[in-house]
Design a protein around this motif. Structure first.
Motif, PDB file in Angstrom:
ATOM      1  N   ILE A 179       0.813  -1.211   0.000  1.00  0.00           N
ATOM      2  CA  ILE A 179       0.000   0.000   0.000  1.00  0.00           C
ATOM      3  C   ILE A 179       0.848   1.264   0.000  1.00  0.00           C
ATOM      4  CG2 ILE A 179      -1.740   1.298   1.315  1.00  0.00           C
ATOM      5  CD1 ILE A 179      -2.779  -1.396   2.355  1.00  0.00           C
ATOM      6  N   TYR A 180       2.033   1.181   0.599  1.00  0.00           N
ATOM      7  CA  TYR A 180       2.881   2.360   0.742  1.00  0.00           C
ATOM      8  C   TYR A 180       4.180   2.198  -0.049  1.00  0.00           C
ATOM      9  CZ  TYR A 180      -0.334   3.132   4.568  1.00  0.00           C
ATOM     10  OH  TYR A 180      -1.474   3.303   5.304  1.00  0.00           O
ATOM     11  N   LYS A 181       4.543   3.235  -0.772  1.00  0.00           N
ATOM     12  CA  LYS A 181       5.782   3.219  -1.544  1.00  0.00           C
ATOM     13  C   LYS A 181       6.991   3.340  -0.615  1.00  0.00           C
ATOM     14  CE  LYS A 181       5.378   5.646  -5.186  1.00  0.00           C
ATOM     15  NZ  LYS A 181       5.317   6.815  -6.104  1.00  0.00           N
ATOM     16  N   TYR A 182       6.880   4.236   0.378  1.00  0.00           N
ATOM     17  CA  TYR A 182       7.949   4.390   1.372  1.00  0.00           C
ATOM     18  C   TYR A 182       7.424   5.196   2.552  1.00  0.00           C
ATOM     19  CZ  TYR A 182       8.514   9.157  -0.488  1.00  0.00           C
ATOM     20  OH  TYR A 182       8.289  10.446  -0.888  1.00  0.00           O
ATOM     21  N   VAL A 183       8.158   5.149   3.664  1.00  0.00           N
ATOM     22  CA  VAL A 183       7.947   6.075   4.777  1.00  0.00           C
ATOM     23  C   VAL A 183       9.269   6.768   5.055  1.00  0.00           C
ATOM     24  CG1 VAL A 183       6.141   4.610   5.757  1.00  0.00           C
ATOM     25  CG2 VAL A 183       8.465   4.444   6.648  1.00  0.00           C
ATOM     26  N   ASN A 184       9.175   8.037   5.409  1.00  0.00           N
ATOM     27  CA  ASN A 184      10.367   8.811   5.765  1.00  0.00           C
ATOM     28  C   ASN A 184      10.291   9.089   7.265  1.00  0.00           C
ATOM     29  OD1 ASN A 184      12.238  10.934   6.259  1.00  0.00           O
ATOM     30  ND2 ASN A 184      12.249  11.395   4.071  1.00  0.00           N
ATOM     31  N   TYR A 185      11.077   8.333   8.025  1.00  0.00           N
ATOM     32  CA  TYR A 185      10.985   8.407   9.483  1.00  0.00           C
ATOM     33  C   TYR A 185      12.287   8.947  10.061  1.00  0.00           C
ATOM     34  CZ  TYR A 185      10.100   6.933  14.304  1.00  0.00           C
ATOM     35  OH  TYR A 185       9.909   6.907  15.668  1.00  0.00           O
ATOM     36  N   ARG A 186      12.180  10.123  10.666  1.00  0.00           N
ATOM     37  CA  ARG A 186      13.317  10.791  11.301  1.00  0.00           C
ATOM     38  C   ARG A 186      14.502  10.944  10.339  1.00  0.00           C
ATOM     39  NH1 ARG A 186      12.217  11.778  16.461  1.00  0.00           N
ATOM     40  NH2 ARG A 186      10.745  10.454  17.608  1.00  0.00           N
ATOM     41  N   GLY A 187      14.174  11.310   9.099  1.00  0.00           N
ATOM     42  CA  GLY A 187      15.204  11.595   8.114  1.00  0.00           C
ATOM     43  C   GLY A 187      15.697  10.403   7.325  1.00  0.00           C
ATOM     44  N   ASN A 188      15.219   9.211   7.652  1.00  0.00           N
ATOM     45  CA  ASN A 188      15.615   8.007   6.930  1.00  0.00           C
ATOM     46  C   ASN A 188      14.430   7.438   6.156  1.00  0.00           C
ATOM     47  OD1 ASN A 188      18.360   7.828   7.970  1.00  0.00           O
ATOM     48  ND2 ASN A 188      17.411   7.332   9.938  1.00  0.00           N
ATOM     49  N   THR A 189      14.689   6.946   4.949  1.00  0.00           N
ATOM     50  CA  THR A 189      13.635   6.397   4.110  1.00  0.00           C
ATOM     51  C   THR A 189      13.635   4.877   4.208  1.00  0.00           C
ATOM     52  OG1 THR A 189      13.783   8.256   2.570  1.00  0.00           O
ATOM     53  CG2 THR A 189      12.739   6.241   1.754  1.00  0.00           C
ATOM     54  N   PHE A 190      12.450   4.323   4.445  1.00  0.00           N
ATOM     55  CA  PHE A 190      12.276   2.882   4.561  1.00  0.00           C
ATOM     56  C   PHE A 190      11.232   2.427   3.552  1.00  0.00           C
ATOM     57  CE2 PHE A 190      13.572   4.578   8.643  1.00  0.00           C
ATOM     58  CZ  PHE A 190      14.593   3.707   9.035  1.00  0.00           C
ATOM     59  N   VAL A 191      11.407   1.231   3.018  1.00  0.00           N
ATOM     60  CA  VAL A 191      10.476   0.684   2.027  1.00  0.00           C
ATOM     61  C   VAL A 191      10.081  -0.735   2.433  1.00  0.00           C
ATOM     62  CG1 VAL A 191      11.438   2.076   0.157  1.00  0.00           C
ATOM     63  CG2 VAL A 191      12.340  -0.214   0.582  1.00  0.00           C
ATOM     64  N   GLY A 192       9.057  -1.253   1.724  1.00  0.00           N
ATOM     65  CA  GLY A 192       8.660  -2.642   1.893  1.00  0.00           C
ATOM     66  C   GLY A 192       8.195  -2.992   3.288  1.00  0.00           C
ATOM     67  N   VAL A 193       8.482  -4.200   3.715  1.00  0.00           N
ATOM     68  CA  VAL A 193       8.023  -4.709   5.009  1.00  0.00           C
ATOM     69  C   VAL A 193       8.623  -3.906   6.160  1.00  0.00           C
ATOM     70  CG1 VAL A 193       8.017  -6.707   6.553  1.00  0.00           C
ATOM     71  CG2 VAL A 193       7.602  -7.025   4.111  1.00  0.00           C
ATOM     72  N   GLU A 194       9.853  -3.463   6.018  1.00  0.00           N
ATOM     73  CA  GLU A 194      10.479  -2.664   7.073  1.00  0.00           C
ATOM     74  C   GLU A 194       9.705  -1.376   7.303  1.00  0.00           C
ATOM     75  OE1 GLU A 194      14.931  -1.143   8.421  1.00  0.00           O
ATOM     76  OE2 GLU A 194      14.511  -1.522   6.292  1.00  0.00           O
ATOM     77  N   ALA A 195       9.299  -0.733   6.210  1.00  0.00           N
ATOM     78  CA  ALA A 195       8.479   0.479   6.331  1.00  0.00           C
ATOM     79  C   ALA A 195       7.155   0.157   7.014  1.00  0.00           C
ATOM     80  CB  ALA A 195       8.229   1.073   4.940  1.00  0.00           C
ATOM     81  N   GLY A 196       6.547  -0.966   6.636  1.00  0.00           N
ATOM     82  CA  GLY A 196       5.281  -1.372   7.234  1.00  0.00           C
ATOM     83  C   GLY A 196       5.393  -1.614   8.728  1.00  0.00           C
ATOM     84  N   LYS A 197       6.496  -2.217   9.163  1.00  0.00           N
ATOM     85  CA  LYS A 197       6.692  -2.504  10.595  1.00  0.00           C
ATOM     86  C   LYS A 197       6.808  -1.213  11.399  1.00  0.00           C
ATOM     87  CE  LYS A 197       8.963  -7.040  10.189  1.00  0.00           C
ATOM     88  NZ  LYS A 197      10.244  -7.787  10.356  1.00  0.00           N
ATOM     89  N   ILE A 198       7.590  -0.266  10.884  1.00  0.00           N
ATOM     90  CA  ILE A 198       7.753   1.006  11.598  1.00  0.00           C
ATOM     91  C   ILE A 198       6.434   1.751  11.676  1.00  0.00           C
ATOM     92  CG2 ILE A 198       8.837   3.287  11.471  1.00  0.00           C
ATOM     93  CD1 ILE A 198      11.252   1.857  10.137  1.00  0.00           C
ATOM     94  N   LEU A 199       5.751   1.848  10.542  1.00  0.00           N
ATOM     95  CA  LEU A 199       4.487   2.579  10.500  1.00  0.00           C
ATOM     96  C   LEU A 199       3.463   1.948  11.434  1.00  0.00           C
ATOM     97  CD1 LEU A 199       2.746   4.815   9.262  1.00  0.00           C
ATOM     98  CD2 LEU A 199       2.187   3.241   7.394  1.00  0.00           C
ATOM     99  N   LEU A 200       3.297   0.644  11.367  1.00  0.00           N
ATOM    100  CA  LEU A 200       2.296  -0.032  12.182  1.00  0.00           C
ATOM    101  C   LEU A 200       2.607   0.109  13.676  1.00  0.00           C
ATOM    102  CD1 LEU A 200      -0.203  -1.800  12.432  1.00  0.00           C
ATOM    103  CD2 LEU A 200       1.269  -3.809  12.129  1.00  0.00           C
ATOM    104  N   HIS A 201       3.860  -0.078  14.054  1.00  0.00           N
ATOM    105  CA  HIS A 201       4.229   0.060  15.466  1.00  0.00           C
ATOM    106  C   HIS A 201       3.869   1.446  15.988  1.00  0.00           C
ATOM    107  CE1 HIS A 201       7.009   1.268  18.719  1.00  0.00           C
ATOM    108  NE2 HIS A 201       6.796   0.039  19.165  1.00  0.00           N
TER     109      HIS A 201
END
Length: 421
Positions: free
Chosen positions: A155-177
Motif C-alpha cells: 500500500i505504501y511506496k515508502y515512509v520517511n521516518y526521522r530523516g531516513n527512508t524505509f520501504v517494503g516490510v520494514e516500512a510497514g513494521k515502523i508505520l504499524l508500530h
C-alpha cells in the motif's frame, strides 16, 4: 457578562459531524496548514490540487498559522453552526508539527472552546501524542490500512521516518508500530480516536475485519471504512474501486466489533461547512465579501399533480454512476414519475476539467455544461468539485455523489429529494 462553560469531550463528540451521524446540523472547518507528508501512499497524488476535485489531500491554498487564524475568525462569524476545526493536510499534520501547533494555539486563543481535531497517518504519533493532549486536541483520526506489515508493503511506496527512508516490510513494521502505540496512548488519555481504512480490492479488503478488531483492542472509538478513490497519476490510479454494496457489506460485518461511520464524504483539506453542504469556495478570497448560496429546492409536478424529477447521470457506460463531473463528455438523462424510471436521452457536453493546468478560468465550458442540464432537478456523479456544486446550487440543481448502478442511484436520489420508492 457572559459565562463560558467548557464542554465535555462527550458533548464535543455529540457536536462533531464526523464522529456523530446525527450531528449533520453542525459545521467543521479544515485549515490547510500542513503541506508536507512523510509517507508515500500508492493511492495518493497531492500534486493535482484542482478546485474541481473533491477528495482528501486536495486544497486550493496553503495557509500560514496566522492566515488560518484570520480566516477562522471570518468563517466563525459567517458560519454560525461551526463547532469543529480540523487539520487534515493536504499532507500530514504531524509532519508539519510547528505549523500545526501554532495554528491550534492561535485559534484556541480566539475561541478557547472550539473542538480541535486532526487526521494523521500515525507515523509521528509517538513523538507528538503527548503534546496534542496538552494542546487540547480532543479527536484524532488515524489512517490504518493494515495490521500486517506484508500488506502495508503493498500500500505504501515508502515512509520517511526521522530523516531516513524505509520501504517494503520494514516500512510497514515502523508505520504499524507507531500507529498502534500512538493509538493506545491517545485512547488512554481520553482522546476520541477514529480509524480511517481505505478499502482496496485485492490487497486489504479481506484483511479489514482484522484491522477493526485490532484497533478496538487498542482503544479506538470507531472505524471509517472508505472506498479507494482511483486518482490519476497515483500508483493505484487505474485500480478498481468497491461499489456501495461491497462497502456496506464490509461495514456491516465490521459493525459487530466496533462502531462504524456510514456518512463520510472523504473531504478536501480545505473543507468548510456541514458534511452534506461544503461552502469553502465562498471563503477562498476570505478578505472579500461573503455571499451565500442558499436556495429553496424546487419540486416539479406533472399535469396529474404527481411529483416528478429529471436527473442527469455522469456515466461512462450507461450502467453505473462512475464519472467525475469535470470529466463527463455525455450525460444520461432520466425522467422519474412516481416509481417509474425512464431513460430519456444522452446529451453530449464538452469536458469541463482537462487537468490542473486547464481547470480554472474556463467559464465558457462550464457554462455549456450547466446549460446542457439546466432542466434537471439533480445530477448523479462519482465526484464533483466545489465550484460546479455552487453553480448547480444557484440553479436549484441538487448534487448526489455516489458509486452505484444508475437505477439504484436514481432511487436513492429520489428518496433524498423527499419521495421513497
Amino acid at each position: 457578562m457572559s459565562i463560558n462553560f467548557a464542554r465535555s469531550i462527550e458533548e464535543k463528540t455529540f457536536e462533531h459531524p464526523c464522529y456523530n451521524c446525527i450531528a449533520h446540523k453542525y459545521a467543521r472547518m479544515h485549515i490547510p496548514v500542513a503541506p508536507k507528508c512523510n509517507v508515500s501512499c500508492n493511492f495518493c497524488n497531492r500534486k493535482y490540487d484542482c478546485i474541481n476535485e473533491s477528495r482528501p489531500g486536495v486544497t486550493s491554498e496553503i495557509l500560514s498559522p496566522k492566515d488560518a487564524r484570520d480566516k477562522f475568525k471570518i468563517v466563525k462569524n459567517s458560519v454560525k453552526n461551526l463547532t469543529v476545526v480540523g487539520i487534515a493536510g493536504p499532507g500530514d499534520p504531524l509532519a508539519n508539527f510547528e505549523e500545526t501547533r501554532e495554528s491550534i494555539k492561535l485559534i484556541k486563543k480566539e475561541c478557547p472552546d472550539i473542538t480541535f481535531c486532526l487526521s494523521t497517518n500515525g507515523l509521528m504519533l509517538p513523538a507528538y501524542a503527548g503534546e496534542l493532549v496538552k494542546l487540547g486536541v480532543t479527536h484524532v483520526t488515524i489512517t490504518i490500512n493494515a495490521v500486517d506489515p506484508q500488506i502495508d508493503a503493498q500500500i505504501y511506496k515508502y515512509v520517511n521516518y526521522r530523516g531516513n527512508t524505509f520501504v517494503g516490510v520494514e516500512a510497514g513494521k515502523i508505520l504499524l508500530h507507531n500507529q498502534l502505540s500512538g493509538l493506545r496512548y491517545l485512547a488512554g488519555e481520553g482522546i476520541v480516536c477514529k480509524i480511517n481504512i481505505v478499502m482496496i480490492k485485492g490487497i486489504n479488503d479481506a484483511h479489514i475485519p482484522e484491522i477493526v478488531k485490532k484497533v478496538k483492542e487498542c482503544g479506538a472509538y470507531m472505524t471509517n471504512i472508505m472506498p479507494l478513490i482511483p486518482v490519476k497519476g497515483s500508483v493505484f490510479g487505474n485500480r478498481d474501486t468497491v461499489d456501495e454494496y461491497e462497502l456496506a457489506d464490509m461495514r456491516k460485518k465490521c459493525g459487530k466489533y466496533l462502531k462504524q461511520m456510514y456518512h463520510c464524504r472523504q473531504c478536501r483539506a480545505d473543507a468548510i461547512g456541514s458534511l452534506d453542504r461544503d461552502v469553502s469556495a465562498q471563503f477562498r478570497n476570505y478578505n472579500k465579501n461573503i455571499t451565500t448560496i442558499d436556495k429553496p429546492e424546487e419540486i416539479h409536478k406533472n399535469d396529474s399533480g404527481h411529483r416528478s424529477y429529471r436527473f442527469a447521470v455522469a456515466s461512462s457506460s450507461g450502467d453505473y454512476v462512475d464519472e467525475h463531473f469535470g470529466h463527463v463528455s455525455e450525460f444520461y438523462v432520466y425522467d422519474v414519475s412516481d416509481d417509474d424510471i425512464k431513460f430519456r436521452e444522452k446529451r453530449n457536453v464538452e469536458m469541463y476539467c482537462r487537468g490542473p493546468q486547464e481547470c480554472s478560468g474556463h467559464d465558457d465550458r462550464i457554462s455549456g455544461v450547466m446549460k446542457c442540464i439546466e432542466d434537471c432537478n439533480g445530477v448523479l456523479v462519482l465526484r464533483i468539485g466545489f465550484e460546479p456544486v455552487i453553480k448547480l446550487h444557484e440553479r436549484g440543481i441538487r448534487v448526489f455523489q455516489m458509486y452505484s448502478t444508475i437505477e439504484e442511484g436514481i432511487k436513492r436520489a429520489v428518496k433524498l429529494m423527499g419521495k421513497c420508492f
